[in-house]
Design a protein around this motif. Structure first.
Motif, PDB file in Angstrom:
ATOM      1  N   THR A  97      14.632  24.029   4.930  1.00  0.00           N
ATOM      2  CA  THR A  97      15.042  24.198   3.530  1.00  0.00           C
ATOM      3  C   THR A  97      14.385  23.185   2.596  1.00  0.00           C
ATOM      4  OG1 THR A  97      16.965  22.792   3.940  1.00  0.00           O
ATOM      5  CG2 THR A  97      17.274  25.183   4.143  1.00  0.00           C
ATOM      6  N   LYS A  98      13.872  22.084   3.162  1.00  0.00           N
ATOM      7  CA  LYS A  98      13.228  21.044   2.363  1.00  0.00           C
ATOM      8  C   LYS A  98      12.025  20.510   3.117  1.00  0.00           C
ATOM      9  CE  LYS A  98      17.112  18.766   2.260  1.00  0.00           C
ATOM     10  NZ  LYS A  98      18.089  17.710   2.087  1.00  0.00           N
ATOM     11  N   VAL A  99      11.075  19.955   2.372  1.00  0.00           N
ATOM     12  CA  VAL A  99       9.930  19.292   2.989  1.00  0.00           C
ATOM     13  C   VAL A  99       9.593  18.053   2.156  1.00  0.00           C
ATOM     14  CG1 VAL A  99       8.181  20.660   1.768  1.00  0.00           C
ATOM     15  CG2 VAL A  99       7.604  19.600   3.947  1.00  0.00           C
ATOM     16  N   ALA A 100       9.233  16.983   2.855  1.00  0.00           N
ATOM     17  CA  ALA A 100       8.796  15.741   2.207  1.00  0.00           C
ATOM     18  C   ALA A 100       7.470  15.350   2.846  1.00  0.00           C
ATOM     19  CB  ALA A 100       9.827  14.638   2.398  1.00  0.00           C
ATOM     20  N   VAL A 101       6.768  14.419   2.241  1.00  0.00           N
ATOM     21  CA  VAL A 101       5.467  13.996   2.765  1.00  0.00           C
ATOM     22  C   VAL A 101       5.459  12.482   2.954  1.00  0.00           C
ATOM     23  CG1 VAL A 101       4.439  13.818   0.457  1.00  0.00           C
ATOM     24  CG2 VAL A 101       2.959  14.137   2.438  1.00  0.00           C
ATOM     25  N   ALA A 102       4.814  12.037   4.048  1.00  0.00           N
ATOM     26  CA  ALA A 102       4.663  10.610   4.323  1.00  0.00           C
ATOM     27  C   ALA A 102       3.187  10.322   4.538  1.00  0.00           C
ATOM     28  CB  ALA A 102       5.462  10.210   5.565  1.00  0.00           C
ATOM     29  N   ALA A 103       2.639   9.403   3.770  1.00  0.00           N
ATOM     30  CA  ALA A 103       1.236   9.014   3.932  1.00  0.00           C
ATOM     31  C   ALA A 103       1.097   8.078   5.130  1.00  0.00           C
ATOM     32  CB  ALA A 103       0.743   8.318   2.666  1.00  0.00           C
ATOM     33  N   VAL A 104      -0.055   8.141   5.778  1.00  0.00           N
ATOM     34  CA  VAL A 104      -0.387   7.202   6.841  1.00  0.00           C
ATOM     35  C   VAL A 104      -1.561   6.383   6.326  1.00  0.00           C
ATOM     36  CG1 VAL A 104      -1.124   6.913   9.228  1.00  0.00           C
ATOM     37  CG2 VAL A 104       0.387   8.802   8.617  1.00  0.00           C
ATOM     38  N   ILE A 105      -1.337   5.073   6.174  1.00  0.00           N
ATOM     39  CA  ILE A 105      -2.348   4.186   5.611  1.00  0.00           C
ATOM     40  C   ILE A 105      -2.634   3.079   6.609  1.00  0.00           C
ATOM     41  CG2 ILE A 105      -2.908   2.626   3.708  1.00  0.00           C
ATOM     42  CD1 ILE A 105      -0.880   4.283   2.028  1.00  0.00           C
ATOM     43  N   SER A 106      -3.864   2.977   7.027  1.00  0.00           N
ATOM     44  CA  SER A 106      -4.298   1.962   8.001  1.00  0.00           C
ATOM     45  C   SER A 106      -3.412   1.982   9.243  1.00  0.00           C
ATOM     46  CB  SER A 106      -4.295   0.573   7.369  1.00  0.00           C
ATOM     47  OG  SER A 106      -5.151   0.541   6.259  1.00  0.00           O
ATOM     48  N   ARG A 137      -0.355   2.854   9.543  1.00  0.00           N
ATOM     49  CA  ARG A 137       1.067   2.662   9.267  1.00  0.00           C
ATOM     50  C   ARG A 137       1.627   3.885   8.539  1.00  0.00           C
ATOM     51  NH1 ARG A 137       4.130  -2.278   6.298  1.00  0.00           N
ATOM     52  NH2 ARG A 137       6.093  -1.208   6.062  1.00  0.00           N
ATOM     53  N   THR A 138       2.689   4.475   9.092  1.00  0.00           N
ATOM     54  CA  THR A 138       3.315   5.628   8.459  1.00  0.00           C
ATOM     55  C   THR A 138       4.328   5.144   7.431  1.00  0.00           C
ATOM     56  OG1 THR A 138       3.072   6.898  10.490  1.00  0.00           O
ATOM     57  CG2 THR A 138       4.620   7.748   8.865  1.00  0.00           C
ATOM     58  N   CYS A 139       4.112   5.552   6.184  1.00  0.00           N
ATOM     59  CA  CYS A 139       5.007   5.165   5.096  1.00  0.00           C
ATOM     60  C   CYS A 139       6.273   6.024   5.146  1.00  0.00           C
ATOM     61  CB  CYS A 139       4.306   5.350   3.755  1.00  0.00           C
ATOM     62  SG  CYS A 139       2.758   4.425   3.613  1.00  0.00           S
ATOM     63  N   ASN A 140       7.273   5.636   4.399  1.00  0.00           N
ATOM     64  CA  ASN A 140       8.501   6.421   4.305  1.00  0.00           C
ATOM     65  C   ASN A 140       8.210   7.734   3.586  1.00  0.00           C
ATOM     66  OD1 ASN A 140      10.113   4.510   5.556  1.00  0.00           O
ATOM     67  ND2 ASN A 140      10.582   3.479   3.627  1.00  0.00           N
ATOM     68  N   ASP A 186       0.834  -1.201   0.000  1.00  0.00           N
ATOM     69  CA  ASP A 186       0.000   0.000   0.000  1.00  0.00           C
ATOM     70  C   ASP A 186       0.867   1.249   0.000  1.00  0.00           C
ATOM     71  OD1 ASP A 186      -2.363  -1.388  -0.059  1.00  0.00           O
ATOM     72  OD2 ASP A 186      -2.707  -1.288   2.099  1.00  0.00           O
ATOM     73  N   CYS A 187       1.936   1.245   0.789  1.00  0.00           N
ATOM     74  CA  CYS A 187       2.826   2.407   0.847  1.00  0.00           C
ATOM     75  C   CYS A 187       3.533   2.629  -0.490  1.00  0.00           C
ATOM     76  CB  CYS A 187       3.868   2.232   1.959  1.00  0.00           C
ATOM     77  SG  CYS A 187       3.222   2.514   3.610  1.00  0.00           S
ATOM     78  N   ILE A 188       3.990   1.566  -1.103  1.00  0.00           N
ATOM     79  CA  ILE A 188       4.710   1.686  -2.370  1.00  0.00           C
ATOM     80  C   ILE A 188       3.780   2.147  -3.484  1.00  0.00           C
ATOM     81  CG2 ILE A 188       5.883   0.360  -4.184  1.00  0.00           C
ATOM     82  CD1 ILE A 188       7.088  -1.322  -1.871  1.00  0.00           C
ATOM     83  N   SER A 189       2.543   1.646  -3.495  1.00  0.00           N
ATOM     84  CA  SER A 189       1.632   1.979  -4.589  1.00  0.00           C
ATOM     85  C   SER A 189       0.950   3.333  -4.415  1.00  0.00           C
ATOM     86  CB  SER A 189       0.584   0.873  -4.756  1.00  0.00           C
ATOM     87  OG  SER A 189      -0.197   0.764  -3.579  1.00  0.00           O
ATOM     88  N   THR A 190       1.043   3.936  -3.240  1.00  0.00           N
ATOM     89  CA  THR A 190       0.456   5.258  -3.024  1.00  0.00           C
ATOM     90  C   THR A 190       1.475   6.325  -3.405  1.00  0.00           C
ATOM     91  OG1 THR A 190      -0.898   4.418  -1.222  1.00  0.00           O
ATOM     92  CG2 THR A 190      -0.613   6.795  -1.329  1.00  0.00           C
ATOM     93  N   GLN A 191       1.246   6.974  -4.505  1.00  0.00           N
ATOM     94  CA  GLN A 191       2.163   7.995  -5.014  1.00  0.00           C
ATOM     95  C   GLN A 191       1.693   9.359  -4.526  1.00  0.00           C
ATOM     96  OE1 GLN A 191       4.930   7.210  -6.807  1.00  0.00           O
ATOM     97  NE2 GLN A 191       4.355   5.095  -6.454  1.00  0.00           N
ATOM     98  N   ILE A 192       2.417   9.907  -3.565  1.00  0.00           N
ATOM     99  CA  ILE A 192       2.055  11.203  -2.993  1.00  0.00           C
ATOM    100  C   ILE A 192       3.323  12.040  -2.893  1.00  0.00           C
ATOM    101  CG2 ILE A 192       2.268  10.464  -0.585  1.00  0.00           C
ATOM    102  CD1 ILE A 192      -0.366  12.054  -0.112  1.00  0.00           C
ATOM    103  N   SER A 193       3.212  13.320  -3.225  1.00  0.00           N
ATOM    104  CA  SER A 193       4.411  14.160  -3.222  1.00  0.00           C
ATOM    105  C   SER A 193       4.051  15.608  -2.899  1.00  0.00           C
ATOM    106  CB  SER A 193       5.109  14.089  -4.580  1.00  0.00           C
ATOM    107  OG  SER A 193       4.248  14.587  -5.584  1.00  0.00           O
ATOM    108  N   VAL A 194       5.074  16.360  -2.534  1.00  0.00           N
ATOM    109  CA  VAL A 194       4.920  17.793  -2.310  1.00  0.00           C
ATOM    110  C   VAL A 194       4.980  18.452  -3.683  1.00  0.00           C
ATOM    111  CG1 VAL A 194       5.898  19.844  -1.239  1.00  0.00           C
ATOM    112  CG2 VAL A 194       5.981  17.647  -0.034  1.00  0.00           C
ATOM    113  N   GLU A 195       3.889  19.079  -4.079  1.00  0.00           N
ATOM    114  CA  GLU A 195       3.842  19.719  -5.392  1.00  0.00           C
ATOM    115  C   GLU A 195       4.412  21.133  -5.344  1.00  0.00           C
ATOM    116  OE1 GLU A 195       0.077  21.243  -7.397  1.00  0.00           O
ATOM    117  OE2 GLU A 195       0.507  19.379  -8.497  1.00  0.00           O
TER     118      GLU A 195
END
Length: 160
Positions: A138-147, A149-152, A48-57
């Motif tokens: 200076t940088k920001v990244a996003v991590a999804a939380v699915i069920s 579980r916090t993804c990388n 689920d974490c790998i297939s969820t494509q989420i990013s800071v636009e």
């Protein structure tokens, strides 16, 4: 008569060895089966974490960094999601970083990013941060939380 007793003990020994082997195989199978079941559960969440494509636009920073809320660093972050993964992402974590430290922040409010959707967040440093970063991020990244579980973190973007 002596030979018959000797043959009988060889048969008994063979049966005992076979029984010991069967018991050992049963114990090993129980351990291996338990490990396989645990690994399958972890792998399912990982997919689920790998297939969820989420990013800071897009991300911007305003303010001077003073401690009062008027001049505090104000970050405007837009997060975008591609197709794939489960229907709902239950929560997000934004990871702000400097050259030496990072800070994970949970945005306030409802997270409602469907596939191909976008959502914007506004955060103040240090108000919305658990601990104050020494300087502006200076940088920001996003991590999804699915069920639960916090993804990388993924989709890192430099702050303009």
């Amino acid at each position: 008569m002596y030979k018959n007793k000797r043959g009988l003990s060889e048969v008994v020994t063979a049966i005992i060895v076979i029984l010991l082997v069967l018991v050992a195989v049963g114990i090993i199978w129980a351990v291996v089966q338990n490990l396989l079941e645990e690994g399958a559960g972890e792998a399912e969440g990982g997919v689920d974490c790998i297939s969820t494509q989420i990013s800071v636009e897009r991300v911007t920073r305003e303010g001077t960094g003073a401690d009062d809320t008027t001049n505090a660093y104000k970050y405007n972050v837009t997060v975008a999601r591609s197709t794939g993964g489960p229907e709902s992402v239950s929560d997000l974590r934004l990871v702000f970083s400097t050259s030496t430290k990072s800070q994970t922040v949970t945005p306030a409010g409802t997270i409602a990013i469907s596939e191909l959707g976008k959502q914007s967040f506004t955060l103040l440093q240090p108000t919305d941060f658990d601990t104050s970063l020494e300087s502006a991020a200076t940088k920001v990244a996003v991590a999804a939380v699915i069920s639960g579980r916090t993804c990388n973190p993924t989709g890192e973007k430099a702050i303009a």
